[in-house]
Design an enzyme around this catalytic site. Structure first.
Site, PDB file in Angstrom:
ATOM      1  CB  CYS A 171      -0.917   0.065   1.393  1.00 51.49           C
ATOM      2  SG  CYS A 171      -0.231   0.567   2.877  1.00 51.49           S
ATOM      3  CD  GLU A 172      -1.021   5.671  -3.262  1.00 53.86           C
ATOM      4  OE1 GLU A 172      -1.858   6.478  -3.111  1.00 53.86           O
ATOM      5  OE2 GLU A 172      -0.515   5.022  -4.540  1.00 53.86           O
TER       6      GLU A 172
ATOM      7  CG  HIS B 114       0.265   2.958   6.456  1.00 56.87           C
ATOM      8  ND1 HIS B 114      -1.035   2.712   6.120  1.00 56.87           N
ATOM      9  CD2 HIS B 114       0.344   3.739   7.538  1.00 56.87           C
ATOM     10  CE1 HIS B 114      -1.853   3.616   6.856  1.00 56.87           C
ATOM     11  NE2 HIS B 114      -0.937   4.290   7.700  1.00 56.87           N
TER      12      HIS B 114
ATOM     13  CD  GLN C 207      -8.446  -4.810  -2.613  1.00 55.69           C
ATOM     14  OE1 GLN C 207      -7.599  -4.881  -1.755  1.00 55.69           O
ATOM     15  NE2 GLN C 207      -9.518  -5.455  -3.126  1.00 55.69           N
TER      16      GLN C 207
ATOM     17  CG  HIS D  70      -5.403  -3.674   2.303  1.00 57.29           C
ATOM     18  ND1 HIS D  70      -5.022  -2.754   1.716  1.00 57.29           N
ATOM     19  CD2 HIS D  70      -6.374  -4.401   1.789  1.00 57.29           C
ATOM     20  CE1 HIS D  70      -5.585  -2.802   0.470  1.00 57.29           C
ATOM     21  NE2 HIS D  70      -6.074  -4.013   0.421  1.00 57.29           N
TER      22      HIS D  70
ATOM     23  CB  CYS E 192      -1.911  -0.756   6.283  1.00 52.86           C
ATOM     24  SG  CYS E 192      -3.252  -0.572   5.080  1.00 52.86           S
TER      25      CYS E 192
END
Length: 206
Positions: A93-94, A96, A134, A162, A164
């Protein structure tokens, strides 16, 4: 009144960061964590992390259009949907830089020509190996296939976890996220969409 100045990203000069500079950045992070980068067990860690990052984010150096260049027309007039299920998704994920782990289901309706099955999974891989959300990943895969194959329709579903959410923050270990995106006949004709969803429904329940 414009509050934000428009910029053309193609005109922005980006400095190429060397492996050595990246390794030094990892050493800085290790120190920030409270570790000693000179400790025996951590001496080679910056090099290992940089090597791993090259693998995690190799999608930035690959072009999905080139992967989909070669198609085949000798399919005896086949024109129904092609569905590929359970394509593994390993992304980050961008927000975290935490892992996104799951699977993708992809379908397309050919327009006279089909593409090699491995190429579908390769497109998923290329866009997954970048910092992502996503939602954007789902759209990128669908748009890429629709455009490159001139398909009559494309459907993409991603079901993932995810980290995060599971390892930090709200820490909901069982939470999963499902995204769908439809183009062409999958969007316009619910009979195609419903057939596709029946094909993948077992996987979504697992």
């Amino acid at each position: 009144m414009k509050l934000v100045k428009d910029t053309d990203s193609n005109n922005l000069e980006t400095k190429k960061v060397s492996d050595k500079e990246a390794e030094e950045a990892i050493r800085t992070i290790l120190s920030w964590m409270g570790e000693d980068p000179k400790r025996e067990g951590l001496l080679e860690t910056p090099k290992r992390v940089v090597k791993a990052f090259k693998e995690y984010f190799q999608g930035y150096n690959e072009d999905a259009k080139k992967v989909l260049d070669k198609t085949f027309g000798d399919v005896e007039g086949y024109s129904d949907m092609v569905v590929q299920k359970n394509i593994s998704v390993q992304s980050h994920c961008e927000h975290h830089m935490a892992p996104i782990i799951g699977k993708a289901h992809v379908a397309y309706i050919p327009n006279e020509r089909v593409v090699g099955l491995s190429k579908i999974a390769r497109v998923v891989e290329i866009f997954s190996k970048r910092l992502q959300t996503q939602e954007r990943l789902t759209v990128q895969i669908a748009n890429s296939l629709m455009e490159a194959l001139d398909a009559k329709g494309v459907a993409v579903t991603i079901d993932s976890t995810h980290q995060c959410m599971t390892m930090r923050g709200i820490k909901k270990e069982q939470a999963t996220t499902v995204t769908n995106f439809y183009l062409g006949q999958f969007k316009e004709d619910l009979s195609y969409q419903n057939r596709y969803l029946r094909f993948i429904s077992t996987e979504l329940k697992d």
